[in-house]
Design a protein around this motif. Structure first.
Motif, PDB file in Angstrom:
ATOM      1  N   VAL A  15     -59.743  50.692 -77.860  1.00 49.02           N
ATOM      2  CA  VAL A  15     -61.150  50.491 -77.540  1.00 49.02           C
ATOM      3  C   VAL A  15     -61.201  49.700 -76.243  1.00 49.02           C
ATOM      4  CG1 VAL A  15     -62.037  50.608 -79.902  1.00 49.02           C
ATOM      5  CG2 VAL A  15     -61.293  48.414 -78.989  1.00 49.02           C
ATOM      6  N   ARG A  16     -62.368  49.692 -75.610  1.00 50.74           N
ATOM      7  CA  ARG A  16     -62.528  48.924 -74.378  1.00 50.74           C
ATOM      8  C   ARG A  16     -63.706  47.976 -74.507  1.00 50.74           C
ATOM      9  NH1 ARG A  16     -61.447  52.567 -69.072  1.00 50.74           N
ATOM     10  NH2 ARG A  16     -59.750  53.803 -69.904  1.00 50.74           N
ATOM     11  N   LEU A  17     -63.534  46.807 -73.922  1.00 50.16           N
ATOM     12  CA  LEU A  17     -64.622  45.845 -73.800  1.00 50.16           C
ATOM     13  C   LEU A  17     -65.122  45.929 -72.363  1.00 50.16           C
ATOM     14  CD1 LEU A  17     -63.498  42.654 -75.724  1.00 50.16           C
ATOM     15  CD2 LEU A  17     -65.508  44.032 -76.155  1.00 50.16           C
ATOM     16  N   LEU A  18     -66.350  46.396 -72.176  1.00 47.37           N
ATOM     17  CA  LEU A  18     -66.949  46.555 -70.861  1.00 47.37           C
ATOM     18  C   LEU A  18     -68.069  45.549 -70.676  1.00 47.37           C
ATOM     19  CD1 LEU A  18     -67.494  50.435 -70.813  1.00 47.37           C
ATOM     20  CD2 LEU A  18     -65.580  49.202 -69.847  1.00 47.37           C
ATOM     21  N   ASN A  19     -68.300  45.134 -69.449  1.00 49.71           N
ATOM     22  CA  ASN A  19     -69.496  44.361 -69.137  1.00 49.71           C
ATOM     23  C   ASN A  19     -70.685  45.315 -69.128  1.00 49.71           C
ATOM     24  OD1 ASN A  19     -67.980  42.045 -68.821  1.00 49.71           O
ATOM     25  ND2 ASN A  19     -67.757  42.320 -66.625  1.00 49.71           N
ATOM     26  N   ASP A  20     -71.868  44.803 -69.396  1.00 44.99           N
ATOM     27  CA  ASP A  20     -73.037  45.685 -69.476  1.00 44.99           C
ATOM     28  C   ASP A  20     -73.345  46.378 -68.150  1.00 44.99           C
ATOM     29  OD1 ASP A  20     -73.993  43.456 -68.128  1.00 44.99           O
ATOM     30  OD2 ASP A  20     -75.594  43.026 -69.558  1.00 44.99           O
ATOM     31  N   ASP A  21     -72.938  45.794 -67.029  1.00 46.97           N
ATOM     32  CA  ASP A  21     -73.211  46.426 -65.739  1.00 46.97           C
ATOM     33  C   ASP A  21     -72.130  47.434 -65.327  1.00 46.97           C
ATOM     34  OD1 ASP A  21     -71.236  44.577 -65.228  1.00 46.97           O
ATOM     35  OD2 ASP A  21     -72.193  43.732 -63.464  1.00 46.97           O
ATOM     36  N   GLU A  22     -71.107  47.648 -66.152  1.00 49.58           N
ATOM     37  CA  GLU A  22     -70.059  48.625 -65.852  1.00 49.58           C
ATOM     38  C   GLU A  22     -70.398  50.022 -66.362  1.00 49.58           C
ATOM     39  OE1 GLU A  22     -65.929  46.216 -65.464  1.00 49.58           O
ATOM     40  OE2 GLU A  22     -66.677  46.434 -67.511  1.00 49.58           O
ATOM     41  N   VAL A  23     -71.493  50.158 -67.060  1.00 45.92           N
ATOM     42  CA  VAL A  23     -71.930  51.479 -67.520  1.00 45.92           C
ATOM     43  C   VAL A  23     -72.548  52.196 -66.330  1.00 45.92           C
ATOM     44  CG1 VAL A  23     -73.540  52.705 -69.023  1.00 45.92           C
ATOM     45  CG2 VAL A  23     -72.279  50.735 -69.905  1.00 45.92           C
ATOM     46  N   LEU A  24     -72.017  53.381 -66.013  1.00 49.82           N
ATOM     47  CA  LEU A  24     -72.486  54.139 -64.862  1.00 49.82           C
ATOM     48  C   LEU A  24     -73.583  55.132 -65.224  1.00 49.82           C
ATOM     49  CD1 LEU A  24     -69.011  54.887 -63.250  1.00 49.82           C
ATOM     50  CD2 LEU A  24     -70.565  52.994 -62.765  1.00 49.82           C
ATOM     51  N   ALA A  25     -73.500  55.735 -66.420  1.00 48.49           N
ATOM     52  CA  ALA A  25     -74.474  56.743 -66.841  1.00 48.49           C
ATOM     53  C   ALA A  25     -74.344  56.965 -68.336  1.00 48.49           C
ATOM     54  CB  ALA A  25     -74.237  58.055 -66.093  1.00 48.49           C
ATOM     55  N   THR A  26     -75.313  57.672 -68.895  1.00 51.98           N
ATOM     56  CA  THR A  26     -75.226  58.110 -70.290  1.00 51.98           C
ATOM     57  C   THR A  26     -75.194  59.635 -70.300  1.00 51.98           C
ATOM     58  OG1 THR A  26     -77.625  58.089 -70.544  1.00 51.98           O
ATOM     59  CG2 THR A  26     -76.451  56.099 -71.186  1.00 51.98           C
ATOM     60  N   VAL A  27     -74.562  60.198 -71.309  1.00 54.37           N
ATOM     61  CA  VAL A  27     -74.481  61.651 -71.467  1.00 54.37           C
ATOM     62  C   VAL A  27     -74.799  62.017 -72.906  1.00 54.37           C
ATOM     63  CG1 VAL A  27     -72.839  62.094 -69.603  1.00 54.37           C
ATOM     64  CG2 VAL A  27     -71.995  61.563 -71.860  1.00 54.37           C
ATOM     65  N   GLU A  28     -75.321  63.214 -73.093  1.00 51.77           N
ATOM     66  CA  GLU A  28     -75.637  63.692 -74.439  1.00 51.77           C
ATOM     67  C   GLU A  28     -74.375  64.151 -75.176  1.00 51.77           C
ATOM     68  OE1 GLU A  28     -78.570  63.796 -76.175  1.00 51.77           O
ATOM     69  OE2 GLU A  28     -79.350  62.572 -74.551  1.00 51.77           O
ATOM     70  N   ASN A  29     -73.529  64.922 -74.458  1.00 58.13           N
ATOM     71  CA  ASN A  29     -72.352  65.514 -75.082  1.00 58.13           C
ATOM     72  C   ASN A  29     -71.128  65.213 -74.223  1.00 58.13           C
ATOM     73  OD1 ASN A  29     -70.460  67.053 -76.372  1.00 58.13           O
ATOM     74  ND2 ASN A  29     -71.467  69.007 -76.020  1.00 58.13           N
ATOM     75  N   PRO A  30     -70.168  64.451 -74.735  1.00 53.97           N
ATOM     76  CA  PRO A  30     -68.999  64.112 -73.926  1.00 53.97           C
ATOM     77  C   PRO A  30     -68.106  65.315 -73.615  1.00 53.97           C
ATOM     78  CG  PRO A  30     -68.685  63.354 -76.156  1.00 53.97           C
ATOM     79  CD  PRO A  30     -70.095  63.845 -76.060  1.00 53.97           C
ATOM     80  N   GLU A  31     -68.216  66.371 -74.395  1.00 60.84           N
ATOM     81  CA  GLU A  31     -67.389  67.561 -74.152  1.00 60.84           C
ATOM     82  C   GLU A  31     -67.881  68.338 -72.921  1.00 60.84           C
ATOM     83  OE1 GLU A  31     -67.478  69.583 -77.888  1.00 60.84           O
ATOM     84  OE2 GLU A  31     -65.820  68.392 -78.679  1.00 60.84           O
ATOM     85  N   SER A  32     -69.099  68.060 -72.444  1.00 60.47           N
ATOM     86  CA  SER A  32     -69.608  68.741 -71.265  1.00 60.47           C
ATOM     87  C   SER A  32     -69.078  68.127 -69.974  1.00 60.47           C
ATOM     88  CB  SER A  32     -71.134  68.715 -71.260  1.00 60.47           C
ATOM     89  OG  SER A  32     -71.606  67.382 -71.158  1.00 60.47           O
ATOM     90  N   ILE A  33     -68.410  66.965 -70.083  1.00 58.22           N
ATOM     91  CA  ILE A  33     -67.816  66.292 -68.929  1.00 58.22           C
ATOM     92  C   ILE A  33     -66.372  66.737 -68.797  1.00 58.22           C
ATOM     93  CG2 ILE A  33     -67.282  64.041 -67.899  1.00 58.22           C
ATOM     94  CD1 ILE A  33     -70.258  64.540 -68.270  1.00 58.22           C
ATOM     95  N   PHE A  34     -65.931  67.053 -67.573  1.00 60.67           N
ATOM     96  CA  PHE A  34     -64.550  67.429 -67.345  1.00 60.67           C
ATOM     97  C   PHE A  34     -63.681  66.188 -67.447  1.00 60.67           C
ATOM     98  CE2 PHE A  34     -60.920  68.165 -64.453  1.00 60.67           C
ATOM     99  CZ  PHE A  34     -60.334  69.212 -65.134  1.00 60.67           C
ATOM    100  N   HIS A  35     -62.689  66.223 -68.331  1.00 59.17           N
ATOM    101  CA  HIS A  35     -61.809  65.076 -68.541  1.00 59.17           C
ATOM    102  C   HIS A  35     -60.449  65.373 -67.908  1.00 59.17           C
ATOM    103  CE1 HIS A  35     -64.589  63.161 -71.349  1.00 59.17           C
ATOM    104  NE2 HIS A  35     -64.813  64.377 -71.778  1.00 59.17           N
ATOM    105  N   GLU A  36     -60.194  64.718 -66.801  1.00 62.27           N
ATOM    106  CA  GLU A  36     -58.936  64.913 -66.087  1.00 62.27           C
ATOM    107  C   GLU A  36     -58.024  63.743 -66.389  1.00 62.27           C
ATOM    108  OE1 GLU A  36     -57.336  65.454 -61.533  1.00 62.27           O
ATOM    109  OE2 GLU A  36     -59.440  65.252 -61.923  1.00 62.27           O
ATOM    110  N   PHE A  37     -56.757  64.045 -66.682  1.00 58.90           N
ATOM    111  CA  PHE A  37     -55.802  62.975 -66.927  1.00 58.90           C
ATOM    112  C   PHE A  37     -54.475  63.281 -66.300  1.00 58.90           C
ATOM    113  CE2 PHE A  37     -55.623  65.884 -70.438  1.00 58.90           C
ATOM    114  CZ  PHE A  37     -54.280  66.019 -70.721  1.00 58.90           C
TER     115      PHE A  37
END
Length: 143
Positions: A121-143
């Motif tokens: 899990v990750r602990l993020l600061n509230d200002d580190e959120v860049l955007a919200t998305v409805e479905n994470p599978e619609s985002i291209f995940h490159e690794f």
């Protein structure tokens, strides 16, 4: 009269019994979510997106590839929010950017990584959120 102590010649170590077999300071619980850390201040607890084991083309991913994709993920679901998240009216005049159970996008190296059973899990600061998305599978995940 002086009493003499008797010395034991047996080699059996005395048995030490503890009154309580539970660990000191550790609460035993059957609730899995209680094992997760509780964010403090303005921090969010985010579970990074984990890809499916099988791709759209039918390729079965190895466990190592799935773990690497979770570490490199830039998308995750908000599990918990600290008590001071988005409370600063000057910085967030329109209100919070996200809420619990929202899928959010964050920078690849944002936050602190905490290993848990089954991933991280990750602990993020509230200002580190860049955007919200409805479905994470619609985002291209490159690794």
């Amino acid at each position: 009269m002086i009493q003499k102590e008797q010395l034991s010649t047996s080699k059996v170590a005395p048995k030490i019994s503890l009154p309580n077999k539970e660990l000191v300071g550790v609460q035993s619980t059957k609730n899995e979510s209680a094992k997760l850390p509780t964010p403090t201040g303005w921090r969010l607890l985010v579970l990074p997106f984990k890809q499916k084991e099988k791709t759209k083309g039918g390729i079965i991913m190895t466990d190592d590839a799935i773990d690497r994709s979770q570490v490199a993920s830039t998308c995750g679901v908000v599990l918990r929010m600290g008590p001071d998240c988005y409370r600063d009216k000057e910085r967030y005049p329109d209100g919070p950017w996200c809420k619990e159970k929202d899928w959010v996008i964050f920078a690849r190296y944002a936050g602190s990584r905490i290993k848990i059973e089954g991933g991280e899990v990750r602990l993020l600061n509230d200002d580190e959120v860049l955007a919200t998305v409805e479905n994470p599978e619609s985002i291209f995940h490159e690794f």
